[in-house]
Design an enzyme around this catalytic site. Structure first.
Site, PDB file in Angstrom:
ATOM      1  N   SER A 208      37.468  31.707 -16.947  1.00  0.00           N
ATOM      2  CA  SER A 208      38.334  32.269 -15.922  1.00  0.00           C
ATOM      3  C   SER A 208      38.041  33.760 -15.756  1.00  0.00           C
ATOM      4  O   SER A 208      36.919  34.133 -15.422  1.00  0.00           O
ATOM      5  CB  SER A 208      39.797  31.994 -16.268  1.00  0.00           C
ATOM      6  N   ASP A 234      34.652  27.515 -15.365  1.00  0.00           N
ATOM      7  CA  ASP A 234      35.626  27.141 -14.339  1.00  0.00           C
ATOM      8  C   ASP A 234      36.217  28.307 -13.560  1.00  0.00           C
ATOM      9  O   ASP A 234      37.441  28.444 -13.451  1.00  0.00           O
ATOM     10  CB  ASP A 234      36.755  26.299 -14.930  1.00  0.00           C
ATOM     11  N   HIS A 359      41.596  23.124 -15.954  1.00  0.00           N
ATOM     12  CA  HIS A 359      41.020  24.469 -15.889  1.00  0.00           C
ATOM     13  C   HIS A 359      40.534  24.949 -17.256  1.00  0.00           C
ATOM     14  O   HIS A 359      39.516  25.615 -17.357  1.00  0.00           O
ATOM     15  CB  HIS A 359      42.071  25.435 -15.330  1.00  0.00           C
TER      16      HIS A 359
END
Length: 399
Positions: A208, A234, A359
């Protein structure tokens, strides 16, 4: 890009292999890394793993910038798991600057002999322990590897102090340039702490928010030729920028506090090793007074809004241009933007898609993520290739 163009691009993308072919050089056996005399591989202690690490987290674009997973059903143990089940040591590395002193908190597994170092950076609102399951699986797959799991300022146990010694509170300076400098400084401080004459081979891994940070480090070449490559987990520019418009609405839906660590763990899919590091005691509530506000978020994500666009703007371009091997792991191909689609078609990076993961791919599927990252390291390991001898050298060998 029109809907027709997108459909064509995705169909075309599906026909390409997700992994580039291995170079045609000869691989050296891993026995070379078995360690020098006196070096021993220290296995991580066996412990109860987070049985519910396969989270039911949303695969929507919103979770490309969020770091909190929604709750799932089912009764699981809610007892926290200590970090010592996954890492060998923790360090507090002091970095004195003219305007501040930063004490970086890192979790470490020591590399053996010539083993590589995997430098891990978490997402916004998360901590170094979001890589605990991944680190354990990585060490199983590559027993001589080392791990440095870093905690950014305003996260985990990393502390920033003013010149007169007072601890700085939120809001912190979370600009991409400063966060990437922090990561570089922490790596160099660990090198000095452990008396390494030179840095080992490094693979940068960012989840992230950590994705733009490790990409920035690679783009600047701040760690020199020791960096073999970087992996982004991701997050891509397109979906992240779209998600920013929904972030405040998303944050408004989550609890602002919990009555106990156990209730926080339960809400976040029983992530028993990483969740305790995301929460802290509410300074306005007595520890003996257990009510709904006893535990609050350690990082106020709403206070970081000023930096959201700074983190992700230009990420795709930087990812494709930085030196070193490139790996992108996504929870779905819908996250690819136009620039990355074209880059993938041109074979500029390795793409892996985990459609069954949320995620937090490194927590949802730690073993699979570790295997992909280890394979990525092997593909880019300079010492693992034997180049053919030059013609002049061959002629000299003739009797």
């Amino acid at each position: 890009m029109s809907d027709l163009q997108k459909s064509f691009a995705k169909a075309k993308l599906a026909s390409f292999p997700l992994e580039p072919p291995l170079p045609s050089a000869t691989l050296v056996g891993e026995d070379e890394y078995a360690g020098e005399e006196g070096d021993e591989i220290q296995p991580l202690p066996e412990s109860e793993r987070d049985e519910d690490s396969s989270s039911a987290s949303s695969a929507s674009s919103v979770s490309s910038t969020g770091t909190i997973r929604p709750n799932s059903s089912g009764k699981k143990s809610l007892d926290p798991i200590p970090w010592t089940d996954y890492f060998a040591q923790e360090y507090y590395l002091e970095n004195v600057r003219p305007d501040e002193t930063v004490i970086y908190h890192v979790y470490v597994i020591f590399p053996v002999a010539k083993g590589p170092l995997f430098v891990l950076h978490h997402g916004a609102g998360s901590s170094g322990l979001s890589f605990a399951l991944f680190a354990a699986e990585l060490r199983k797959a590559l027993p001589y590897a080392g791990v440095l799991s870093f905690e950014a300022r305003g996260h985990g146990e990393t502390v920033v102090k003013t010149p007169d010694g007072h601890i700085k509170g939120a809001p912190h300076d979370l600009s991409l340039n400063l966060l990437s400098s922090d990561l570089v400084d922490a790596v160099k401080l660990l090198q000095a702490k452990l008396d390494w004459p030179q840095l080992p081979e490094i693979i940068l891994v960012g989840h992230s928010l950590g994705g733009p940070i490790v990409t920035e480090v690679a783009l600047k070449g701040a760690l020199g030729s020791s960096v073999l490559g970087y992996a982004v987990l991701d997050v891509v520019e397109g979906s992240a920028m779209d998600a920013l418009q929904k972030m405040n609405s998303y944050l408004a839906t989550r609890p602002k506090s919990f009555s106990s660590l156990a209730s926080g763990i339960e809400w976040q899919t029983a992530a028993r090793v990483s969740v305790p590091s995301l929460l802290c005691r509410n300074p306005n509530v007595s520890a003996s007074h257990q009510d709904s506000g006893s535990w609050v978020w350690r990082t106020d994500l709403s206070a970081t809004e000023f930096y959201w666009e700074n983190w992700f703007t230009g990420l795709s371009k930087s990812f494709l241009e930085a030196k070193g091997g490139k790996l992108l792991i996504l929870a779905g191909t819908d996250r690819l933007d136009k620039e990355l689609m074209i880059g993938q078609m041109q074979g500029k990076y390795q793409l892996q898609v985990f459609p069954d993961a949320g995620h937090f791919v490194q927590e949802d599927q730690p073993a699979r993520t570790a295997m992909v990252v280890v394979d990525f390291y092997r593909r880019n390991d300079k010492s693992a290739f034997v180049l053919p001898a030059k013609v002049g050298e061959l002629l000299k060998r003739k009797p």
